[in-house]
Every structure is written in structure tokens, then in C-alpha cells.
Motif scaffolding. Sequence first.
Motif, short mmCIF file in Angstrom:
data_model
loop_
_atom_site.label_atom_id
_atom_site.label_comp_id
_atom_site.label_asym_id
_atom_site.label_seq_id
_atom_site.Cartn_x
_atom_site.Cartn_y
_atom_site.Cartn_z
N GLN A 1 -4.56 10.86 -2.91
CA GLN A 1 -5.11 11.13 -1.63
C GLN A 1 -4.77 12.38 -0.90
O GLN A 1 -5.69 12.84 -0.24
N GLU B 1 -3.29 -8.02 -1.68
CA GLU B 1 -3.88 -6.61 -1.18
C GLU B 1 -4.69 -6.13 -2.59
O GLU B 1 -4.15 -5.65 -3.57
N GLU C 1 2.84 8.75 -1.50
CA GLU C 1 3.36 7.56 -0.93
C GLU C 1 4.93 7.78 -0.32
O GLU C 1 5.15 6.82 0.62
O1 4AD Z 1 -1.75 0.72 -1.00
P1 4AD Z 1 -1.39 2.05 -1.81
O2 4AD Z 1 -0.34 2.36 -2.46
O3 4AD Z 1 -2.16 2.88 -1.00
C1 4AD Z 1 -2.24 4.37 -1.47
O4 4AD Z 1 -2.02 4.94 -2.63
C2 4AD Z 1 -2.93 5.24 -0.56
N1 4AD Z 1 -2.72 6.62 -1.17
C3 4AD Z 1 -4.65 5.06 -0.72
C4 4AD Z 1 -5.45 5.82 0.09
O5 4AD Z 1 -5.49 5.65 1.42
N2 4AD Z 1 -6.12 6.81 -0.51
O6 4AD Z 1 -2.39 1.76 -3.18
C5 4AD Z 1 -3.51 1.25 -3.16
C6 4AD Z 1 -4.17 0.20 -3.98
C7 4AD Z 1 -3.47 -1.18 -3.69
O7 4AD Z 1 -4.09 -1.94 -2.67
C8 4AD Z 1 -3.50 -1.91 -4.67
O8 4AD Z 1 -4.92 -2.45 -5.09
C9 4AD Z 1 -3.45 -0.66 -5.79
O9 4AD Z 1 -3.76 0.47 -5.21
N3 4AD Z 1 -2.18 -0.81 -6.51
C10 4AD Z 1 -1.75 -1.30 -7.51
N4 4AD Z 1 -2.52 -1.77 -8.52
C11 4AD Z 1 -1.73 -2.08 -9.76
N5 4AD Z 1 -0.40 -1.86 -10.03
C12 4AD Z 1 0.21 -1.07 -9.04
N6 4AD Z 1 1.60 -1.09 -9.19
C13 4AD Z 1 -0.01 -1.06 -7.81
N7 4AD Z 1 0.29 -0.32 -6.64
C14 4AD Z 1 -1.05 -0.19 -5.74
#
Ligand code: 4AD
Length: 479
Positions: free
Chosen positions: A209, A402, A167
Motif C-alpha cells: 500500500q 473480512e 500495517e
Molecule cells: O486488512 P489488511 O491487513 O489491510 C492491508 O494490508 C491494507 N494495506 C490494504 C489496503 O488498504 N491497501 O489486509 C487486507 C486483506 C484482508 O481483508 C484479508 O482479506 C487479507 O488481506 N489478509 C489475509 N489473507 C490471508 N492470510 C492472512 N494472514 C491475511 N491477512 C490479511
Amino acid sequence: MSYQSIQQLLKTAPTGTEVTVKGWVRTKRESKNAVFIALNDGSTINTIQAVAEAGQLPEETLKLITTGACLAVTGQLVESQGAGQAVEVKIANVTIYGTADPDKYPLQPKRHSLEFLREIAHLRPRTNTFSAILRIRHALAFAVHKYFNDNGFYYLNTPIITASDAEGAGEMFRVTTLDATKPPLTEDGKVDYSQDFFGRETNLTVSGQLEGELGAMALGKIYTFGPTFRAENSNTTRHLAEFWMIEPEMAFYELEDNMNLAEDFVKTVIRYALQHCADDLTFLDSRLKDEEKTKKKEEQSELGLLEKLQFVISNEFVRLTYTEAIDILVNSKPAKKGQFQYEVSWGVDLQSEHERYLVEKHFKKPVILTNYPREIKAFYMKQDPDGKTVRAMDVLFPGIGEIIGGSQREDDLDKLTARMQEVGIEPEALWWYLDTRRFGSAPHAGFGLGFERLVLFVTGMGNIRDVIPFPRAPKTAEF
Ligand code: 4AD
Ligand code: MG
């Protein structure tokens, strides 16, 4: 006489048969004529009542049957005399496996606060609330695998230890076997990771990812479902340091296909929970109703848990661009009255208060926001022709904000390399990732669903630490 779980027994055992029930005592009640023991074995929210006649059990045995003790009870399954249950076990024999000293056992038959239960996370699965959550969590995990299997996706296991920051946010936990007190140093005084276990600096993954994309460029449609780690110091009810993420990645999908999949996917797994976890969801629904009653009228939610889940699966998600959302937010009442803690204008990253305004006040529906400014999104997202936005999509849920983040990926080698350089990522370090753009590149897209945020939504709980068995958060790693 064979042993069955209480769930199986209540479903299938005919009255008149001899049964053995093994489980933990929830309550013991004595009347003039009988002793009533409620047993639960975790297979279902329902307890089974075991009944002995007064004087039937020796006093020493009776004394040891207290809340939390573990027993095996054998006897005839009979129609219940009392209200509240259809059948009960007429005790012929009791074996005590383990006692639970009532002066020391922390779970007593009364309502404990969630905060207190977090301190005894090793025992809280024995409560109705947590066992219901854990069974629902299981059902949702199963539904995730079922959904992808039914739709031609392959389950890909991506690494947990990596050398990259998918990320690009720098929120990683380091993995090392070097001596923390005297690590080997290079000539210029830095830690010499070439002497570390992997011969380089490594960390726990923040997302599968990048490797998922490699899989999609070979197998077509893949998904990951594994633990992810983020060292962000967010002490919120929505963040964990260790959480589970589901990341589908699909060759030949563009942004709209990605949105269609995300919407169908979440609706399908929620529907699965409604169909397969009726008892547990009904329990949580009434638990939430009780909790709502303690709130002020204007803070109470309009829909109950079951109504809310039903509502989400039977309505289309609203889709709009980030730019359109900013327009709505800028012209909203809270913005004009200065009620948002963070100001909104084009270019800012939306805060949870903004997301929740859109979902809970403005549209009153789940929302998919697309085409965010490139500056606030990760390097791998496909750039829009306007040069300002990227093909991102975030799915926003009521009470959660989100729940899904995803995008179409940049499949053009030159644009991707240029973007990496702009944000300070060495293209050479990700040479293997860039190879997919060098050899047989294709449009592709994917997203990540935070599993605990989904479980949070489906169970109606208020804190993400209550929907994972043993939460990991800042200063929290006891169990
Ligand atoms: O939006 P994020 O950071 O996206 C990714 O990591 C991409 N690589 C995903 C992809 O396109 N394959 O994280 C995705 C989701 C968020 O929308 C949220 O639901 C969850 O992961 N998330 C968390 N859940 C709990 N604790 C945290 N610290 C989180 N950070 C993200
Ligand atoms: Mg995100």
C-alpha cells in the motif's frame, strides 16, 4: 493428426477425425469385450474415455496402464456407445510416457480426505477438486487484471523486500544475509544491520500500500497484485503466512467511492468466474452438497455454492458504521446469552464470530462496515472530525469474515505526522511516504483484497490452505 488439450478437443473436434490425447490415467476398467481408460490432462474437469477391444493391447502394456500413469493415445474420435460421455477415442495406438506403481502411488480412485491431500500437495493438483480450484484461481486472477485494465487502472509492482512495516503490526519476516550464528554487533551489543546486504534492517512486505499510494499520486489509479507475508502465528482456516493481495489505490477517491469500487470489483470478478468456470463450479457445488449432507440439519447452509455466488452478485451489500454494528451486536441474542467467546463493546476489534453474526445471522448479506475507532486501525487512515473514528472500511463475507480491508487515507501532513508519533512510528523513517503529503497532496483511498479469501469464497472450500497450490503457514513449508 495434431495434439490438442482435452478441453479443446471436447469443444471443437468433430467425430470421425483422428486425435491424439495425452494425459494421466484416472481409472481403467475392463469388461469382457473392451478396456476403458479415463484420461485427464488438467485442461478441464472432464476426462476423455479411450477404448480398446479386449485382446487388442498386449498384456504387458495393459498391466502398465494404471491410475496415475501418463499416456498418449491415438485413435478415432467416435460417438460413445456408453452413457456418461458424448464422444470417446477408439484406441489405435498407446504410448506410455510414465508408469505409476499402484502399490506406491498415493492417489487412488476413491475419496481422499483434504487433510491427507495437504500432505501430498505435490500431487493433489491431479485430483478433480484441486484442479478445479486451481483453474478457478487462474480465472479469478485473470478477471482481476481484466477488471482494472477495463477501468483505467495501471498495474504497479511494489517491492517484496522493504524496510518498512506498512500495517505497523510488527508481523514481519526478516530478510538478511548476515551469519545467523555470529552476526556483526554494534558497540552496544545489538545486531549491526549496517553491515547487512541492504545496509539496513529489511523484511518481506506485509502490504504494497505505501508504495501503491506513491503510484496513485502520480498515475491516478493503480493496483498491485503480489505476494504478501505475515509472520502472525494464526493457525486458522483463514490465515496464511504467504498470501496474495490485490491493492487498488485511487487519487481523488473518498470513502464512499472506495466502497462503490470494492463492491463492483468483487461482484464483477465473481460474475466472471460464474461465466467462465461453469464446469468446475458445478463440480464443486455438488461436492459441497455431498459434504453438507454429512452435517447436522441445523449446521447445513441454506444456499448451495452456485446459489450463494448468484446471491452475492445480485444483492446490494449492506453498509453501516462500526458504531451501528456494535449496537446490533450488543443487543443480539448471543451477546445477551453470553454465547460470544469475546465480549463486544464500543472500541473492541471485532472478532470473526461477531463479523459472522452480522453477515450470516443478522443481515444475511455481505456487509461493509465503516468508520472504525482509530485505536484499532492503522496509522494512515483518514481521521474523522469527531476525533474518535477513522474512514476505514471492511467488507465482510458469509463464511469468510473480512475479505477486504481499506480506507480513505490521511492526506493532511500534520495530522498524519502526529498520528505516527502517537503510535511510535518515526516520521523520518517514512520521509518518502510523507513527501506525497508535502508535495501535491490529494484526497485518496484504496483497499486490499486477500486473493485466497476470494478463492475460498468462490470455491466454497473450508480451509484457506486448500486454495493456494503450496500453502505457507506456521510449521508448514514442505513443498
Ligand atoms: O486488512 P489488511 O491487513 O489491510 C492491508 O494490508 C491494507 N494495506 C490494504 C489496503 O488498504 N491497501 O489486509 C487486507 C486483506 C484482508 O481483508 C484479508 O482479506 C487479507 O488481506 N489478509 C489475509 N489473507 C490471508 N492470510 C492472512 N494472514 C491475511 N491477512 C490479511
Ligand atoms: Mg484488515
